[in-house]
Design a protein around this motif. Structure first.
Motif, short mmCIF file in Angstrom:
data_model
loop_
_atom_site.label_atom_id
_atom_site.label_comp_id
_atom_site.label_asym_id
_atom_site.label_seq_id
_atom_site.Cartn_x
_atom_site.Cartn_y
_atom_site.Cartn_z
N HIS A 9 53.37 37.23 48.85
CA HIS A 9 53.96 38.57 48.87
C HIS A 9 53.22 39.51 49.81
CE1 HIS A 9 54.66 42.70 47.44
NE2 HIS A 9 55.82 42.27 46.97
N GLU A 10 51.91 39.59 49.67
CA GLU A 10 51.14 40.54 50.47
C GLU A 10 51.20 40.21 51.95
OE1 GLU A 10 50.15 39.16 47.65
OE2 GLU A 10 50.21 40.96 46.40
N THR A 12 53.56 38.50 53.55
CA THR A 12 54.92 38.75 54.04
C THR A 12 55.13 40.23 54.28
OG1 THR A 12 55.79 36.82 52.83
CG2 THR A 12 57.38 38.48 53.54
N LEU A 13 54.73 41.05 53.33
CA LEU A 13 54.88 42.49 53.46
C LEU A 13 54.10 43.02 54.66
CD1 LEU A 13 55.87 45.21 52.35
CD2 LEU A 13 53.89 45.22 50.82
N LEU A 16 55.92 42.72 58.01
CA LEU A 16 57.23 43.36 58.19
C LEU A 16 57.05 44.66 58.97
CD1 LEU A 16 58.92 42.71 54.74
CD2 LEU A 16 59.90 42.15 56.97
N ASP A 102 57.88 35.11 51.08
CA ASP A 102 58.22 35.72 49.79
C ASP A 102 59.49 36.55 49.96
OD1 ASP A 102 58.18 37.85 47.63
OD2 ASP A 102 56.50 36.61 47.00
N GLU A 104 60.86 38.81 47.90
CA GLU A 104 60.93 40.17 47.36
C GLU A 104 60.73 41.25 48.42
OE1 GLU A 104 59.14 43.01 43.80
OE2 GLU A 104 58.32 41.00 44.10
N PRO A 105 59.65 41.22 49.21
CA PRO A 105 59.52 42.26 50.24
C PRO A 105 60.57 42.15 51.33
CG PRO A 105 57.73 40.66 50.43
CD PRO A 105 58.44 40.35 49.16
N TRP A 109 62.87 45.41 52.01
CA TRP A 109 62.74 46.12 53.28
C TRP A 109 63.94 45.94 54.18
CZ3 TRP A 109 58.83 49.31 55.39
CH2 TRP A 109 57.85 49.67 54.46
N ALA A 139 60.35 50.77 48.63
CA ALA A 139 60.51 50.31 50.01
C ALA A 139 61.29 51.32 50.84
CB ALA A 139 61.23 48.95 50.02
N VAL A 299 58.95 38.77 60.56
CA VAL A 299 57.71 38.30 59.93
C VAL A 299 57.11 37.13 60.72
CG1 VAL A 299 56.74 37.18 57.88
CG2 VAL A 299 58.34 39.09 57.62
#
Length: 309
Positions: A9-10, A12-13, A16, A102, A104-105, A109, A139, A299
Motif C-alpha cells: 500500500h505505502e 503504491t501510494l 502515484l 495495491d 486501494e490507493p 486516487w 484521496a 506507478v
C-alpha cells in the motif's frame, strides 16, 4: 516471475505522482470516449456481506491491467465500505506480468482524478465541498491540495473529528458543521461516501452547481430529483446502460431519449460541457478499468524510473 514488481500500500501510494496521474487519467477517459479502450463491464461475485469485482482493461499507450477488488462494509465505521485487492499490470506486447500493486490507493486516487477532471471541465467558480471522510474523501482532498492548493475546500461528514482530520490534508481546508449547510453554499460538490441511500438532495444544490458523485457502490448517493434536473456525465456508456455493480444505481431506468455525455468527449473538445451558468451538472462515476490501467502505468513508470537512476 522473479522480475515482477510487487508493491504494498505505502509503496503504491508513494509512486502515484498526482500530476502524471491527472494526465494519464485524462488520456484514458478520452480513449474510452473514442472507443479505443478495451474493457468489458465489471463482473462481480456476490458474497453475503459484500462483493468481489473483476476489472480487466487495455488502453493504447498506457497498457494492459486487471484489478481484483473486494467491496465490503466496514463494521468499525458504519455506513462506510472498504476496497481491498490487487492490480496486476501486464506487458501489452507479450502478456507477461510486470507488477502487482495495491488496489486501494490506485482505486481512490484514479477515482479522485476523474472527479477532479469533471469539476475542472464542468464546474463554475465558487466554494468547494467534499462530502465524506473515508479513504476516497481523503484521496480527493489530498489531490485537490496538489492541483488546486489555493481553492478553499470544506469537508462535511457525520464524524466531526474525521472531517477535521480530512480537511487538514488541504492547506485551505476546513470542516463544516453539517452536510446540508455546506452543500447549499458550494458551487462544486464532491460526494465520496459509501452511501446506501442519498446523502445529497436536489433542494440543497445552488443554481449552477456541479456534483461529482463517486460513491454509492451499495446504493444511490444522489436523490432522483437531482438526476432528473441535471445534465449527466459519466466515464462510459455502461454507467447508465448496465445494472449495478457495473452501472450506477442513480442512472438505472432513465427515460427513453435521456442521454449521458462521456466526460472524455468533453475533455477532448468533442462534446459540449456546461450549457449555461445556471445549469446543474452531475458527473456520476462507477469506476472503469481504463482508469486502473492509467494509474498502474503511472506507478510502474515512476518506480522503474527511480530504479534506473
Amino acid at each position: 516471475m522473479s522480475d515482477v514488481l510487487v508493491l504494498d500500500h505505502e509503496a503504491t501510494l508513494a509512486a502515484l505522482d498526482p500530476h502524471r496521474l491527472m494526465g494519464a487519467v485524462s488520456e484514458a477517459l478520452v480513449a474510452v470516449a473514442r472507443g479505443l479502450a478495451s474493457a468489458p463491464a465489471r463482473t462481480a461475485a456476490l458474497a453475503p456481506n459484500g462483493l468481489l469485482g473483476a476489472m480487466p482493461g487495455y488502453v493504447p499507450g498506457l497498457g494492459l491491467a486487471a484489478k481484483l477488488v473486494s467491496v465490503f462494509p466496514d463494521p468499525e465505521r458504519p455506513g462506510r465500505s472498504s476496497h481491498r485487492g490487487v492490480v496486476v499490470l501486464f506487458d501489452p506486447q507479450d502478456g507477461s506480468p510486470l507488477a502487482v500493486l495495491d488496489a486501494e490507493p490506485i482505486t481512490a486516487w484514479r477515482t479522485a482524478a476523474s472527479a477532479t477532471h469533471s469539476a475542472l471541465a464542468l464546474a463554475g467558480p465558487g466554494p468547494v465541498v467534499v462530502v465524506g471522510t473515508g479513504a476516497q474523501a481523503r484521496a480527493q482532498v489530498a489531490l485537490l491540495a496538489v492541483v488546486r492548493p489555493g481553492t478553499p475546500v470544506t469537508v462535511a461528514g457525520r464524524d466531526p473529528q474525521a472531517a477535521r482530520t480530512t480537511a487538514a490534508l488541504h492547506p485551505e481546508g476546513r470542516a463544516a458543521r453539517d452536510i446540508e449547510g455546506a452543500v447549499r453554499e458550494s458551487a462544486t460538490v464532491y460526494c465520496c461516501t459509501g452511501a446506501t441511500r442519498p446523502v445529497v438532495r436536489r433542494a440543497w444544490l445552488a443554481p449552477g452547481a456541479h456534483v461529482s458523485s463517486v460513491g454509492g457502490s451499495h446504493g444511490p448517493e444522489l436523490d432522483a430529483d437531482t438526476i432528473r434536473d441535471a445534465d449527466l456525465f459519466t466515464e462510459w456508456p455502461g454507467a447508465a446502460d448496465t445494472q449495478p455493480p457495473s452501472g450506477a444505481h442513480e442512472l438505472q431506468g432513465l427515460p427513453v431519449g435521456r442521454r449521458v455525455t462521456l466526460l472524455g468527449s468533453v475533455l477532448a473538445g468533442e462534446a459540449p460541457g456546461r450549457r449555461s451558468p445556471e445549469a446543474l451538472t452531475v458527473f456520476k462515476s462507477t469506476g472503469h478499468a481504463a482508469l486502473d490501467v492509467a494509474a498502474a502505468h503511472v506507478v510502474h513508470g515512476t518506480v522503474t524510473g527511480r530504479l534506473a537512476q
